[in-house]
Design an enzyme around this catalytic site. Sequence first.
Site, PDB file in Angstrom:
ATOM      1  N   ARG A  59       0.846  -1.455   0.057  1.00 24.32           N
ATOM      2  CA  ARG A  59      -0.012   0.057   0.088  1.00 24.32           C
ATOM      3  C   ARG A  59       0.786   1.259   0.057  1.00 24.32           C
ATOM      4  O   ARG A  59       2.133   1.269   0.468  1.00 24.32           O
ATOM      5  CB  ARG A  59      -0.996   0.001   1.165  1.00 24.32           C
ATOM      6  CG  ARG A  59      -0.160   0.122   2.515  1.00 24.32           C
ATOM      7  CD  ARG A  59      -0.136   1.483   3.170  1.00 24.32           C
ATOM      8  NE  ARG A  59       0.713   1.545   4.469  1.00 24.32           N
ATOM      9  CZ  ARG A  59       1.988   1.896   4.287  1.00 24.32           C
ATOM     10  NH1 ARG A  59       2.632   2.074   2.978  1.00 24.32           N
ATOM     11  NH2 ARG A  59       2.640   1.890   5.508  1.00 24.32           N
ATOM     12  N   GLU A  65      -0.571  10.417   8.240  1.00 26.21           N
ATOM     13  CA  GLU A  65       0.467   9.475   8.693  1.00 26.21           C
ATOM     14  C   GLU A  65       0.453   9.561  10.154  1.00 26.21           C
ATOM     15  O   GLU A  65       0.499  10.497  10.720  1.00 26.21           O
ATOM     16  CB  GLU A  65       1.748  10.125   7.915  1.00 26.21           C
ATOM     17  CG  GLU A  65       2.519   8.908   7.719  1.00 26.21           C
ATOM     18  CD  GLU A  65       1.899   8.071   6.430  1.00 26.21           C
ATOM     19  OE1 GLU A  65       1.551   6.966   6.840  1.00 26.21           O
ATOM     20  OE2 GLU A  65       1.945   8.448   5.321  1.00 26.21           O
ATOM     21  N   GLY A 156      11.160  -3.260   2.760  1.00 27.56           N
ATOM     22  CA  GLY A 156      11.712  -2.344   3.608  1.00 27.56           C
ATOM     23  C   GLY A 156      11.593  -0.903   2.885  1.00 27.56           C
ATOM     24  O   GLY A 156      12.216  -0.014   3.238  1.00 27.56           O
ATOM     25  N   SER A 160       4.537  -1.435   3.007  1.00 29.09           N
ATOM     26  CA  SER A 160       4.014  -2.624   3.880  1.00 29.09           C
ATOM     27  C   SER A 160       4.032  -3.759   3.109  1.00 29.09           C
ATOM     28  O   SER A 160       2.799  -4.924   2.756  1.00 29.09           O
ATOM     29  CB  SER A 160       2.268  -2.364   3.774  1.00 29.09           C
ATOM     30  OG  SER A 160       2.256  -1.187   4.741  1.00 29.09           O
ATOM     31  N   SER A 161       5.412  -4.256   2.586  1.00 28.17           N
ATOM     32  CA  SER A 161       5.544  -5.602   2.219  1.00 28.17           C
ATOM     33  C   SER A 161       5.024  -6.718   3.322  1.00 28.17           C
ATOM     34  O   SER A 161       4.440  -7.943   3.214  1.00 28.17           O
ATOM     35  CB  SER A 161       6.818  -5.893   1.706  1.00 28.17           C
ATOM     36  OG  SER A 161       7.687  -5.688   2.856  1.00 28.17           O
ATOM     37  N   ASP A 209      -2.305  -0.488   7.525  1.00 31.84           N
ATOM     38  CA  ASP A 209      -1.471  -1.315   6.446  1.00 31.84           C
ATOM     39  C   ASP A 209      -2.293  -2.617   5.900  1.00 31.84           C
ATOM     40  O   ASP A 209      -2.483  -2.537   4.708  1.00 31.84           O
ATOM     41  CB  ASP A 209      -0.131  -1.802   6.916  1.00 31.84           C
ATOM     42  CG  ASP A 209       0.837  -0.640   7.186  1.00 31.84           C
ATOM     43  OD1 ASP A 209       0.258   0.665   6.946  1.00 31.84           O
ATOM     44  OD2 ASP A 209       1.842  -0.854   7.856  1.00 31.84           O
ATOM     45  N   TYR A 259       9.246   3.933  16.381  1.00 32.39           N
ATOM     46  CA  TYR A 259       7.633   3.768  15.999  1.00 32.39           C
ATOM     47  C   TYR A 259       7.075   3.768  17.515  1.00 32.39           C
ATOM     48  O   TYR A 259       6.137   4.437  17.616  1.00 32.39           O
ATOM     49  CB  TYR A 259       7.540   2.742  15.342  1.00 32.39           C
ATOM     50  CG  TYR A 259       6.166   2.477  14.689  1.00 32.39           C
ATOM     51  CD1 TYR A 259       5.414   3.008  13.617  1.00 32.39           C
ATOM     52  CD2 TYR A 259       5.246   1.881  15.414  1.00 32.39           C
ATOM     53  CE1 TYR A 259       4.366   2.973  13.419  1.00 32.39           C
ATOM     54  CE2 TYR A 259       3.775   1.603  15.093  1.00 32.39           C
ATOM     55  CZ  TYR A 259       3.326   2.235  14.065  1.00 32.39           C
ATOM     56  OH  TYR A 259       2.050   2.271  13.571  1.00 32.39           O
TER      57      TYR A 259
END
Length: 422
Positions: A59, A65, A156, A160-161, A209, A259
């Site tokens: 995505r 954000e 990376g 959103s892998s 995500d 995060y």
Amino acid sequence: MSYFAKVRVSLKYMMATIDTISNHPQLSEQTKSLISTALNSFEENFSKEPCAVALAPGRVNLIGEHIDYCDGFVLPMAIDRYIVFVTAPNDDNVIRCIDASLLGEPAVEIPIDCDLEISTPKWANYLRGVVDGYFKKGMVPKSGFDVFITSNVPKGGGLSSSAALEMAMAFALKVNGAEDSQSVSTEQRALISQHAEHTFAGVPCGIMDQFASAFGQKDQLTLIDCRSQDVELVPFTDESLSIVIANTNVSHELNDGEYASRRQQTEDGLRILAKPSWRDVSLDEVVASKEQMDELTYKRSVHVVGEISRTIQAAEALKANNSKKFGELMKSSHKSLRDDFEVSCPELDTMVDIALELADKYGVLGSRMTGGGFGGSTVSLVASQNVDSFIDELSSLYQQATGITPEIFASRPATGAQAIGM
Ligand code: GLA
């Protein structure tokens, strides 16, 4: 069932699967070709016919954000980059996974009939987390199964892998019978995947995500109300506008603490404001509480209320075909993430600055970092007629400035996670 009977059944599925894929109205030729390569690789690696395909997109977030964990609104879309799982049942009690980018390494084996724990290789924890989430809800596949994994989602890259891996595993479990005993909604699949990220990858992420990968639709952005978890589709059909994603190729690890610390700081801010939800807080109230907050908490709070408001305005601007305003909001969002939330990095700022320097030349309406930050990608809104030249020049100027070769591509909103073939 005899070996030959099994082969006939699986061939029948295979033909139906190939037919569905080649006529699929929502998949691009690029994705069909990714699936077709994965189908062949499955056969080569497992020496049998595949039965089904599960796939899930990465995505990109256009705006909103670091506010999905603050009850905010976010406006992402599924991109035309997918993780594809080709699968067929096996006679063992394990899910046996081979990843195309790790050929030669031993297959990862995940048991289907017990509680699971974090283990190695690390990337497979996203898969273990989803299998464990299903198991804990009493949902177990009919048998073990083999999976061949192929992807064109940059790893990376802040695209959103990991959510795509989780969602593809959820659909692989579904096609192998794990959902036969109970009906599972799109939202539930996304929440199991988010939980996997919390517990097996150590990232206390919000819902954006997994929801974007799960609910994505062709030509639609997904406006997610992260408080009610409602999803509204917002059409993005103006062919004269393109969305350009620029991966800085500077990688980030969201579980390295930054995060989680941002999330903690927003919780501190809300506690000082003494409100149940960020949705009940105005900028005036944050300003009025400035004296009670340390400087960091204040800056983080300013970002949260500002970004929630920008995202609502951006969705309205898009519905009113006001792409200029949408672009301006993207620019303000980047400044806020850079200066108040402090999740950008020099390479992201460079990519955004160059994109905006090229604004007049190519019709760039807005540009910003996207995703968790500290590396990863930017997203820009650009006039379609100039998109190829814009990508070329952005790429070469970024390379000159940083010495790093970026990966830059355009994508329209794409269809979400699904299974094909059974
Ligand atoms: C990561 C997280 C999301 C979201 C973004 C920032 O991608 O997984 O939940 O918080 O960062 O918007």
